[in-house]
Design a protein around this motif. Structure first.
Motif, PDB file in Angstrom:
ATOM      1  N   ALA A 278      -0.643  10.169  12.003  1.00 43.39           N
ATOM      2  CA  ALA A 278      -1.169   9.152  12.963  1.00 43.39           C
ATOM      3  C   ALA A 278      -0.821   7.744  12.670  1.00 43.39           C
ATOM      4  O   ALA A 278      -1.436   7.364  11.807  1.00 43.39           O
ATOM      5  CB  ALA A 278      -2.661   9.543  13.542  1.00 43.39           C
ATOM      6  N   GLY A 279      -0.015   7.014  13.633  1.00 43.61           N
ATOM      7  CA  GLY A 279      -0.049   5.537  13.202  1.00 43.61           C
ATOM      8  C   GLY A 279      -1.068   4.955  13.988  1.00 43.61           C
ATOM      9  O   GLY A 279      -1.449   5.289  15.041  1.00 43.61           O
ATOM     10  N   ILE A 280      -1.845   4.089  13.143  1.00 48.46           N
ATOM     11  CA  ILE A 280      -2.920   3.339  13.787  1.00 48.46           C
ATOM     12  C   ILE A 280      -2.685   1.882  13.721  1.00 48.46           C
ATOM     13  O   ILE A 280      -2.512   1.152  12.907  1.00 48.46           O
ATOM     14  CB  ILE A 280      -3.970   3.506  12.994  1.00 48.46           C
ATOM     15  CG1 ILE A 280      -4.526   5.203  12.455  1.00 48.46           C
ATOM     16  CG2 ILE A 280      -5.395   2.838  13.644  1.00 48.46           C
ATOM     17  CD1 ILE A 280      -4.733   5.863  13.910  1.00 48.46           C
ATOM     18  N   ALA A 281      -2.372   1.549  14.962  1.00 43.49           N
ATOM     19  CA  ALA A 281      -2.058  -0.075  15.479  1.00 43.49           C
ATOM     20  C   ALA A 281      -3.091  -0.970  15.055  1.00 43.49           C
ATOM     21  O   ALA A 281      -4.125  -0.836  15.714  1.00 43.49           O
ATOM     22  CB  ALA A 281      -1.579  -0.174  16.731  1.00 43.49           C
ATOM     23  N   THR A 282      -3.098  -2.027  14.036  1.00 37.43           N
ATOM     24  CA  THR A 282      -4.232  -2.617  13.558  1.00 37.43           C
ATOM     25  C   THR A 282      -3.833  -4.056  13.934  1.00 37.43           C
ATOM     26  O   THR A 282      -2.610  -4.772  13.165  1.00 37.43           O
ATOM     27  CB  THR A 282      -4.541  -2.449  11.811  1.00 37.43           C
ATOM     28  OG1 THR A 282      -4.753  -0.948  11.854  1.00 37.43           O
ATOM     29  CG2 THR A 282      -5.629  -3.161  11.498  1.00 37.43           C
ATOM     30  N   GLN A 283      -4.540  -4.784  14.496  1.00 41.00           N
ATOM     31  CA  GLN A 283      -4.179  -6.437  14.655  1.00 41.00           C
ATOM     32  C   GLN A 283      -4.545  -7.263  13.523  1.00 41.00           C
ATOM     33  O   GLN A 283      -6.023  -6.981  13.040  1.00 41.00           O
ATOM     34  CB  GLN A 283      -4.944  -6.537  16.144  1.00 41.00           C
ATOM     35  CG  GLN A 283      -4.366  -7.936  16.489  1.00 41.00           C
ATOM     36  CD  GLN A 283      -3.061  -8.226  16.919  1.00 41.00           C
ATOM     37  OE1 GLN A 283      -2.369  -7.516  17.461  1.00 41.00           O
ATOM     38  NE2 GLN A 283      -2.471  -9.285  16.422  1.00 41.00           N
ATOM     39  N   THR A 284      -4.004  -8.040  12.999  1.00 42.77           N
ATOM     40  CA  THR A 284      -4.389  -9.210  11.972  1.00 42.77           C
ATOM     41  C   THR A 284      -3.849 -10.084  12.465  1.00 42.77           C
ATOM     42  O   THR A 284      -3.159 -10.326  13.399  1.00 42.77           O
ATOM     43  CB  THR A 284      -3.161  -8.650  10.586  1.00 42.77           C
ATOM     44  OG1 THR A 284      -2.141  -9.184  10.929  1.00 42.77           O
ATOM     45  CG2 THR A 284      -3.464  -7.216  10.295  1.00 42.77           C
ATOM     46  N   ARG A 294      -1.794  10.009   7.273  1.00 41.34           N
ATOM     47  CA  ARG A 294      -0.764  10.955   6.886  1.00 41.34           C
ATOM     48  C   ARG A 294      -1.692  12.561   6.966  1.00 41.34           C
ATOM     49  O   ARG A 294      -2.648  12.557   6.550  1.00 41.34           O
ATOM     50  CB  ARG A 294      -0.039  11.240   5.605  1.00 41.34           C
ATOM     51  CG  ARG A 294       0.566   9.941   5.305  1.00 41.34           C
ATOM     52  CD  ARG A 294       1.541   9.771   4.069  1.00 41.34           C
ATOM     53  NE  ARG A 294       2.258   8.650   4.041  1.00 41.34           N
ATOM     54  CZ  ARG A 294       3.445   8.422   4.844  1.00 41.34           C
ATOM     55  NH1 ARG A 294       4.073   9.540   5.552  1.00 41.34           N
ATOM     56  NH2 ARG A 294       4.127   7.288   4.672  1.00 41.34           N
ATOM     57  N   ASP A 295      -0.928  13.485   7.815  1.00 43.47           N
ATOM     58  CA  ASP A 295      -1.366  14.817   7.866  1.00 43.47           C
ATOM     59  C   ASP A 295      -2.992  14.727   8.203  1.00 43.47           C
ATOM     60  O   ASP A 295      -4.085  15.295   7.589  1.00 43.47           O
ATOM     61  CB  ASP A 295      -1.434  15.585   6.540  1.00 43.47           C
ATOM     62  CG  ASP A 295      -1.539  17.021   6.635  1.00 43.47           C
ATOM     63  OD1 ASP A 295      -1.567  17.496   7.898  1.00 43.47           O
ATOM     64  OD2 ASP A 295      -1.554  17.798   5.709  1.00 43.47           O
ATOM     65  N   PRO A 322       4.234  -0.036   1.194  1.00 46.24           N
ATOM     66  CA  PRO A 322       5.194   0.622   2.225  1.00 46.24           C
ATOM     67  C   PRO A 322       4.789   2.027   2.559  1.00 46.24           C
ATOM     68  O   PRO A 322       5.022   2.360   3.626  1.00 46.24           O
ATOM     69  CB  PRO A 322       6.603   0.575   1.419  1.00 46.24           C
ATOM     70  CG  PRO A 322       6.443  -0.535   0.580  1.00 46.24           C
ATOM     71  CD  PRO A 322       4.968  -0.512   0.124  1.00 46.24           C
ATOM     72  N   ALA A 323       4.281   2.968   1.677  1.00 46.00           N
ATOM     73  CA  ALA A 323       4.105   4.276   1.958  1.00 46.00           C
ATOM     74  C   ALA A 323       2.521   4.429   3.095  1.00 46.00           C
ATOM     75  O   ALA A 323       2.600   5.182   3.614  1.00 46.00           O
ATOM     76  CB  ALA A 323       3.383   4.995   0.689  1.00 46.00           C
ATOM     77  N   ASP A 324       2.200   3.107   2.828  1.00 47.52           N
ATOM     78  CA  ASP A 324       0.909   3.048   3.845  1.00 47.52           C
ATOM     79  C   ASP A 324       1.348   2.784   5.264  1.00 47.52           C
ATOM     80  O   ASP A 324       0.673   2.781   6.243  1.00 47.52           O
ATOM     81  CB  ASP A 324      -0.260   2.094   3.355  1.00 47.52           C
ATOM     82  CG  ASP A 324      -0.920   2.539   2.101  1.00 47.52           C
ATOM     83  OD1 ASP A 324      -0.982   3.612   2.018  1.00 47.52           O
ATOM     84  OD2 ASP A 324      -0.839   1.646   1.505  1.00 47.52           O
ATOM     85  N   LEU A 325       2.523   2.353   5.384  1.00 45.46           N
ATOM     86  CA  LEU A 325       3.155   1.695   6.845  1.00 45.46           C
ATOM     87  C   LEU A 325       4.303   2.473   7.445  1.00 45.46           C
ATOM     88  O   LEU A 325       4.913   2.068   8.369  1.00 45.46           O
ATOM     89  CB  LEU A 325       3.605   0.117   6.224  1.00 45.46           C
ATOM     90  CG  LEU A 325       2.821  -0.781   5.886  1.00 45.46           C
ATOM     91  CD1 LEU A 325       3.346  -2.016   5.494  1.00 45.46           C
ATOM     92  CD2 LEU A 325       1.417  -0.836   6.913  1.00 45.46           C
ATOM     93  N   THR A 326       4.738   3.613   6.743  1.00 39.11           N
ATOM     94  CA  THR A 326       5.772   4.150   7.194  1.00 39.11           C
ATOM     95  C   THR A 326       5.593   5.620   7.554  1.00 39.11           C
ATOM     96  O   THR A 326       4.627   6.423   6.807  1.00 39.11           O
ATOM     97  CB  THR A 326       7.054   4.226   6.239  1.00 39.11           C
ATOM     98  OG1 THR A 326       6.670   4.548   4.892  1.00 39.11           O
ATOM     99  CG2 THR A 326       7.476   2.805   6.190  1.00 39.11           C
ATOM    100  N   GLY A 327       6.265   6.419   8.286  1.00 41.30           N
ATOM    101  CA  GLY A 327       6.263   7.884   8.449  1.00 41.30           C
ATOM    102  C   GLY A 327       5.407   8.514   9.420  1.00 41.30           C
ATOM    103  O   GLY A 327       5.142   9.566   9.706  1.00 41.30           O
TER     104      GLY A 327
END
Length: 414
Positions: A278-284, A294-295, A322-327
């Motif tokens: 699940a990608g979670i869109a976070t506003q900064t 992941r999973d 990068p692993a926190d931002l891809t996939g």
């Protein structure tokens, strides 16, 4: 003295070039080993490039917004003769998710000030004690923007007029509004903001979006959430609505595998995933960042809440790897209390689905011929019409709606 070139190091993931976001040193500055030289951005993250040796900068290549080739010379130093032998270049630069991390971090160790020599000199010239400045860079490193913010705050304190109160204590007087101005500020679109701009433009141009909006009665879910929060204990995070939505998606998506998928339109292949990432869109303050849980199906609601807290903290502090931002395989976007009545979210390509959460409001509804006050929320979802048909999208949203309106279903084993 001898001249020594510094080449942009390999920053991983097969990157051939990177965008220069900001310089932290200038020609004539003397830097020490590990001082911050510049920030560059790849498609995935911002990388802080540090000096592998000491020396004086005599040449500098590129301006913010320029693309720099990996392996190309970006700086030339004057170094001591005995230090002219090649030294290993950094292979694992510090990585962050935005061009200028929006939140401050504590300095490590507590009494060590992390700042480049050039910044130390500028701060000294301006009469600023860097120990009074909170750094927003990696490990509390102080940037010029931090010094500027400190000076602006100090100026505000000095210029705010104070008057004596009847009791003798000083009080801040009312400040007259500033006169209107015709000044125009030109802001270069670089770094993360440019990446977002290019990605959104490309996504909207290539993908035929369609949106489906449905209202959901979350009265029972909100009652459950409030009850769990009231008895959660100090070791557990506070539950928002998002962990329940993630839970609903992990229960429903196996019935709709073509929605939990990535579409490679060049190869003409849809890659369906069993696991829900699940990608979670976070506003900064610097722009939108999508972190990846992941999973997600391997976590209960408490585990999801903990991961969401961790990931959002990394995104906002600029420490996401990068692993926190891809996939991701499907994205959730939420504006929280500002969620509005409905939205038309843009798909996070190459995904084919995105689910948008709107704000919860109390309003009267007709339920079996009776009027009652319910807590209502809209789900605004968008889909790639090349891969997802309208009927499938509507069926998917209706199954998620059923899960959220009868939250016991979220915990019943299939």
């Amino acid at each position: 003295m001898a001249q020594r070139p510094f080449k942009l190091p390999d920053i991983g993931e097969g990157t051939a070039e990177a965008e220069l976001v900001a310089w932290h040193i200038g020609v004539g500055d003397t830097v020490a080993e590990d001082d911050l030289l510049c920030e560059v951005m790849t498609d995935k993250a911002t990388v802080e490039v540090t000096a592998p040796f000491s020396g004086k900068v005599i040449e500098r290549t590129g301006n913010p917004g320029d693309m720099l080739p990996v392996g190309g010379v970006v700086l030339v130093f004057d170094v001591e003769e005995e230090g002219a032998a090649p030294a290993p270049e950094p292979t694992s630069p510090e990585i962050s998710s935005s061009a200028s991390p929006p939140q401050s971090t504590r300095q490590e160790p507590e009494h060590r000030v992390l700042a480049s020599p050039a910044l130390r000199k500028r701060a000294a010239d301006q009469g600023v004690n860097l120990r009074d400045v909170v750094g927003s860079g990696a490990k509390g490193r102080i940037r010029q923007s931090d010094v500027d913010a400190y000076l602006a705050y100090a100026k505000t304190l000095r210029e705010t007029p104070r008057v004596a109160s009847p009791g003798g204590a000083a009080q801040v007087s009312a400040i007259s509004p500033a006169p209107p101005s015709d000044d125009v500020e030109e802001v270069p679109v670089i770094g993360l903001r440019r990446r977002i701009s290019e990605r959104m433009q490309d996504t909207k141009r290539r993908i035929p979006h369609f949106s489906y909006i449905e209202e959901v009665d979350v009265s029972q879910l909100e009652a459950l959430r409030e009850s769990l929060n009231a008895t959660r204990g100090e070791h557990r995070p506070k539950l928002t609505l998002l962990p329940f939505l993630v839970r609903a998606l992990t229960r429903v998506l196996p019935e709709f595998p073509h929605l939990n998928a990535l579409y490679d339109d060049t190869a003409g292949i849809v890659r369906r995933h069993r696991a829900v990432h699940a990608g979670i869109a976070t506003q900064t303050p610097q722009g939108l960042v999508v972190t990846v849980l992941r999973d997600a199906g391997s976590h209960d609601v408490w585990g999801v809440a903990s991961e969401l807290t961790r990931l959002s903290g990394l995104a906002r502090s600029g420490r996401a790897a990068p692993a926190d931002l891809t996939g991701s395989t499907i994205t959730i976007t939420s504006l929280g209390a500002m969620g509005g009545v409905a939205t038309t979210p843009v798909i996070n390509s190459p995904e084919v689905s995105i689910v948008g959460v709107n704000k919860v409001i109390e309003r009267p509804i007709v339920d079996r011929g009776q009027i009652r006050i319910a807590k209502m929320m809209n789900l605004s979802s968008s889909f790639d019409h090349r891969v997802v048909d309208g009927w499938d999208a509507a069926s998917f949203v209706q199954r998620v709606k059923a899960m959220l309106e009868t939250p016991a279903l979220l915990f019943v084993e299939a």
